[in-house]
Scaffold this active site. Structure first.
Site, mmCIF file in Angstrom:
data_model
loop_
_atom_site.group_PDB
_atom_site.id
_atom_site.type_symbol
_atom_site.label_atom_id
_atom_site.label_comp_id
_atom_site.label_asym_id
_atom_site.label_seq_id
_atom_site.Cartn_x
_atom_site.Cartn_y
_atom_site.Cartn_z
ATOM 1 N N TYR A 178 4.607 3.716 -4.618
ATOM 2 C CA TYR A 178 4.402 4.885 -5.482
ATOM 3 C C TYR A 178 3.065 4.828 -6.219
ATOM 4 O O TYR A 178 2.222 5.730 -6.100
ATOM 5 C CB TYR A 178 5.575 4.923 -6.456
ATOM 6 C CG TYR A 178 5.609 6.031 -7.477
ATOM 7 C CD1 TYR A 178 5.104 7.311 -7.220
ATOM 8 C CD2 TYR A 178 6.203 5.795 -8.722
ATOM 9 C CE1 TYR A 178 5.188 8.320 -8.178
ATOM 10 C CE2 TYR A 178 6.292 6.803 -9.678
ATOM 11 C CZ TYR A 178 5.780 8.059 -9.400
ATOM 12 O OH TYR A 178 5.861 9.041 -10.348
ATOM 13 N N ILE A 179 2.830 3.745 -6.964
ATOM 14 C CA ILE A 179 1.584 3.611 -7.724
ATOM 15 C C ILE A 179 0.444 3.222 -6.798
ATOM 16 O O ILE A 179 -0.674 3.746 -6.905
ATOM 17 C CB ILE A 179 1.739 2.564 -8.848
ATOM 18 C CG1 ILE A 179 2.903 2.922 -9.773
ATOM 19 C CG2 ILE A 179 0.447 2.447 -9.663
ATOM 20 C CD1 ILE A 179 3.280 1.807 -10.749
ATOM 21 N N ALA A 209 0.790 -1.233 0.000
ATOM 22 C CA ALA A 209 0.000 0.000 0.000
ATOM 23 C C ALA A 209 0.820 1.280 0.000
ATOM 24 O O ALA A 209 0.361 2.320 -0.473
ATOM 25 C CB ALA A 209 -0.940 -0.004 1.210
ATOM 26 N N ASN A 261 3.646 -10.004 4.798
ATOM 27 C CA ASN A 261 4.985 -10.196 4.240
ATOM 28 C C ASN A 261 4.898 -11.065 2.994
ATOM 29 O O ASN A 261 4.303 -12.151 3.028
ATOM 30 C CB ASN A 261 5.891 -10.860 5.286
ATOM 31 C CG ASN A 261 7.338 -10.906 4.857
ATOM 32 O OD1 ASN A 261 7.653 -11.185 3.711
ATOM 33 N ND2 ASN A 261 8.232 -10.619 5.793
ATOM 34 N N ALA A 304 2.328 -5.208 -4.403
ATOM 35 C CA ALA A 304 3.572 -5.338 -3.636
ATOM 36 C C ALA A 304 4.589 -6.147 -4.436
ATOM 37 O O ALA A 304 4.287 -7.219 -4.944
ATOM 38 C CB ALA A 304 3.289 -6.039 -2.299
ATOM 39 N N LYS A 351 10.004 -9.675 -13.089
ATOM 40 C CA LYS A 351 8.665 -9.215 -13.460
ATOM 41 C C LYS A 351 7.957 -10.236 -14.353
ATOM 42 O O LYS A 351 6.779 -10.538 -14.158
ATOM 43 C CB LYS A 351 8.734 -7.864 -14.151
ATOM 44 C CG LYS A 351 9.415 -6.755 -13.353
ATOM 45 C CD LYS A 351 8.856 -6.588 -11.948
ATOM 46 C CE LYS A 351 7.443 -6.021 -11.928
ATOM 47 N NZ LYS A 351 7.001 -5.705 -10.549
#
Length: 355
Positions: free
Chosen positions: A18-19, A15, A67, A88, A171
């Site tokens: 940045y985005i 949370a 976590n 996250a 990613k």
């Protein structure tokens, strides 16, 4: 599929990011109850900006500790939620010791843990995953394998690995894991957001992002002699947040969405900032030739393989799907760049350059 008028809470992981902070701001203003996870509830400085936003919004914020590497860590926060925004993810592009332990495992295992919780939570109907444009390609040279000299949602990063382009590999590995888990069940839908390099105002001065690193290098003199001949897809942070909201609540949203306003070279970024801020900072005025980086790149942290595959090759992205299906209209990133740099200056993240 749920709609934006649903009374069920929504979950946002990571949370304080940045985005994610902008996504939460938009959700709270829409009146949603937002379950927000952070790594450490005792570190109030990381999320106090969200509490201030919530106090001035019709929506409600509920904070939870979770976590990425802890199984079942997201179970409690997810209870009753129809929408899960999984945002996250570790952000470590440089200065890591072990790519697998510091970048790849947290990204993949974190995604696995969150989606395992979704599999156990009957209320969940849709998961919106923040992936990356890096999941569509690994090196700039990959553009030469595309039909229209343009990356789109059909493309996947197949050239990154644990040892080459570790962050892009994390990613694409995390997104592939998400699709694998989504296809193994039929209760919830997965939609992936694949943003380009993100610029624009942050809701907190604590933000870490690739764009902040680029702007810091422009400001500290590192690029004074010139920048590499490299290009990035770029987009405003509020557009990325808006894409998440539309992907969550548009019943017809599906698959992956490249979120990108335009392509911009590092030199073009420098010129925009120099026009706005003048000569107070050592913004780059030149683009150094690829040959120079082939020779001296290894001393600056650029492997010869990276230089060969990423410099001197413009890249382009097709974001038409986001326009057609999500109704996205992109803000000019020139404005985002200037706003972002001014904020970093105001927050003391960058300082006036003294040669």
């Amino acid at each position: 599929m749920t709609t934006s008028e649903s009374q069920s809470p929504v979950l946002v992981t990571g949370a304080s990011g940045y985005i994610a902070s902008w996504v939460i701001e938009k959700l709270l203003k829409l009146g949603h109850t937002v379950h927000a996870t952070v790594r450490n509830l005792n570190k109030t400085s990381s999320y106090q900006h969200l509490q201030k936003i919530a106090a001035a919004s019709p929506g409600e914020l509920k904070l939870f500790q979770a976590n990425l590497l802890e199984a079942s860590s997201f179970d409690e926060a997810m209870q009753g939620c129809e929408i899960v925004f999984h945002m996250a993810s570790p952000f470590v592009v440089t200065n890591y010791k072990d790519a697998v332990k510091d970048i790849i495992e947290p990204a993949v295992f974190g995604t696995e843990n969150v989606l395992a919780s979704a599999n156990k939570t009957e209320s969940v109907k849709r998961v919106v995953l923040t992936s990356s444009i890096a999941a569509t390609y690994g090196d700039a040279i990959d553009i030469k394998q595309t039909e229209n000299n343009c990356f789109d949602e059909s493309h996947w990063n197949t050239t990154s690995s644990e040892s080459h382009q570790s962050y892009p590999y994390s990613k694409v590995a995390a997104e592939r894991k998400a699709w694998q888990m989504a296809e193994a069940q039929n209760r919830w839908e997965l939609v992936c957001i694949n943003p380009a390099l993100v610029f624009g105002k942050s809701l907190t001065p604590n933000t870490q992002s690739g764009s902040v690193e680029v702007l810091q290098q422009f400001a500290n003199g590192m690029t004074l002699l010139g920048v590499p001949p490299m290009w990035n897809g770029v987009v405003d942070v509020q557009d990325v947040a808006e894409a998440h909201i539309r992907a969550a609540f548009n019943p017809d949203a599906h698959g992956r969405y490249i979120i990108c306003a335009e392509t911009m070279s590092l030199l073009e970024m420098g010129k925009i900032l120099r026009e706005a801020f003048g000569s107070k900072f050592p913004f780059p005025r030149n683009q150094l030739p690829k040959a120079a980086f082939k020779l001296f790149g290894p001393f600056a942290g650029f492997s010869r393989e990276f230089v060969e595959k990423n410099m001197g090759i413009p890249i382009y992205f097709n974001a038409q799907k986001s326009k057609d299906e999500l109704g996205m209209e992109y803000r000019p990133v020139k404005e985002s760049l200037v706003e972002h740099f001014q904020q970093l200056l105001d927050d003391g993240v960058v300082k006036k350059y003294i040669p």
